[in-house]
Scaffold this active site. Structure first.
Site, mmCIF file in Angstrom:
data_model
loop_
_atom_site.group_PDB
_atom_site.id
_atom_site.type_symbol
_atom_site.label_atom_id
_atom_site.label_comp_id
_atom_site.label_asym_id
_atom_site.label_seq_id
_atom_site.Cartn_x
_atom_site.Cartn_y
_atom_site.Cartn_z
ATOM 1 N N ARG A 66 -2.992 -13.576 -42.094
ATOM 2 C CA ARG A 66 -1.709 -13.722 -41.403
ATOM 3 C C ARG A 66 -1.014 -12.383 -41.402
ATOM 4 N NH1 ARG A 66 1.928 -12.832 -45.270
ATOM 5 N NH2 ARG A 66 1.815 -13.869 -47.297
ATOM 6 N N GLY A 68 2.414 -10.006 -42.229
ATOM 7 C CA GLY A 68 3.338 -9.950 -43.348
ATOM 8 C C GLY A 68 2.676 -9.498 -44.634
ATOM 9 N N ASP A 69 3.507 -9.295 -45.639
ATOM 10 C CA ASP A 69 3.047 -8.778 -46.928
ATOM 11 C C ASP A 69 3.032 -9.917 -47.946
ATOM 12 O OD1 ASP A 69 2.961 -6.927 -49.414
ATOM 13 O OD2 ASP A 69 2.925 -5.494 -47.769
ATOM 14 N N THR A 71 4.178 -12.776 -50.616
ATOM 15 C CA THR A 71 5.249 -13.743 -50.800
ATOM 16 C C THR A 71 4.807 -14.803 -51.792
ATOM 17 O OG1 THR A 71 6.942 -15.047 -49.651
ATOM 18 C CG2 THR A 71 4.661 -15.368 -48.945
ATOM 19 N N ILE A 134 8.603 -15.495 -42.662
ATOM 20 C CA ILE A 134 7.714 -15.783 -41.534
ATOM 21 C C ILE A 134 6.465 -14.922 -41.647
ATOM 22 C CG2 ILE A 134 7.437 -15.580 -39.015
ATOM 23 C CD1 ILE A 134 10.415 -16.270 -38.779
ATOM 24 N N PHE A 147 6.066 -20.497 -41.475
ATOM 25 C CA PHE A 147 7.315 -20.116 -42.128
ATOM 26 C C PHE A 147 7.460 -20.840 -43.458
ATOM 27 C CE2 PHE A 147 8.188 -23.806 -39.428
ATOM 28 C CZ PHE A 147 8.828 -24.662 -40.315
ATOM 29 N N CYS A 164 7.768 -9.571 -49.207
ATOM 30 C CA CYS A 164 7.570 -8.973 -47.873
ATOM 31 C C CYS A 164 7.338 -7.461 -47.951
ATOM 32 C CB CYS A 164 8.736 -9.283 -46.955
ATOM 33 S SG CYS A 164 9.102 -11.039 -46.855
#
Length: 207
Positions: A66, A68-69, A71, A134, A147, A164
Site C-alpha cells: 500500500r 504510506g509509511d 502505522t 489513509i 483508512f 506516517c
C-alpha cells in the site's frame, strides 16, 4: 454496494479477504464491497516506507503493498477497506484519496469533531493531532487497503513509531477529542451512511 462487518479480524486474514474480493470484483463475480472492522494490535508499513521510522528495532512490522509509511492498527480503531472498481469511476487515485479524506471528515463532523486536511500530509487532523490515516493500493484498478480512524484506542501504541514517517506527528482520537465513551460499534453505521451518500455524489460511474 455490499457492506461486511468483519468484527475483530486478524490483519493477514483481512488482507487475504481483500485480495480474494479484488480478484472477484475484477472478474465480475462479486459486487463492490466495503469491509469495516478492527484488528488485534499490529504495525504495518507501506511499500515505500522506511524502517527507520520504527523507533524500537525489535518491533515486528508487516510490510504490505500500500502507499504510506508506518502505522499502527488495534482495538478501538475503526479500519475500512473499500473495494471499488476505479476503471468505472475515473481511474484517478488522487480523487480517490480526496474521497476518503472527505468521508472521514464528514463522519467526524456527525459526532461534533472538527477534522481537516493538511497540505502534503494525507489523512485527517484536528488541532490536537492526526486522527485518521489513509494508505491505499489498487490491483487492476480495484481499490484495496483504505483508512483507519482512531475512535477509542490506547494512543500509547503509537509511541514506538513515527506515524506516517513524520518526525513530529501527535496523534489523537475521538475519545481524546472529548467524546467520552464513544465506541467503534457506534461509529460504524454513521460512517457507512456517509459512505453511501458520498459514493453516489463523488464517485459515480463514468466520471
Amino acid at each position: 454496494m455490499r457492506y461486511i462487518d468483519c468484527g475483530l479480524m486478524d490483519y493477514r486474514r483481512a488482507l487475504t479477504l481483500q485480495e480474494r474480493l479484488a480478484a472477484a470484483i475484477f472478474e465480475g463475480r462479486e459486487e463492490e464491497t466495503l469491509l469495516l472492522g478492527e484488528h488485534p494490535s499490529v504495525y504495518t508499513i507501506g511499500r515505500g516506507g522506511q524502517l527507520a521510522n520504527r523507533l524500537d528495532p525489535s518491533l515486528a512490522v508487516e510490510r504490505i503493498n500500500r502507499g504510506g509509511d508506518i502505522t499502527w492498527h488495534g482495538p478501538g480503531q475503526l479500519v475500512g477497506y473499500p473495494l471499488l472498481d476505479l476503471a468505472r469511476r475515473g481511474r484517478d487515485l488522487h480523487r480517490w484519496i480526496d474521497f476518503l479524506e472527505e468521508l472521514l471528515i464528514k463522519t467526524l463532523h456527525e459526532f461534533g469533531v472538527q477534522g481537516d486536511r493538511r497540505p502534503k500530509a494525507r489523512g485527517v487532523w484536528t488541532e490536537q493531532g492526526k486522527i485518521a490515516f489513509i494508505g491505499v493500493g489498487v490491483r487492476r484498478w480495484i481499490t484495496m487497503h483504505g483508512f483507519s480512524l482512531n475512535v477509542s484506542p490506547d494512543l500509547r501504541a503509537f509511541d514506538p513509531i513515527r506515524p506516517c514517517g513524520l518526525a513530529r506527528c501527535p496523534v489523537t482520537s475521538m475519545v481524546a477529542e472529548g467524546l467520552g465513551t464513544v465506541s467503534v460499534a457506534e461509529v460504524k453505521p454513521c460512517l457507512r451512511s456517509c459512505f453511501d451518500q458520498l459514493v453516489r455524489l463523488k464517485m459515480f460511474e463514468g466520471q
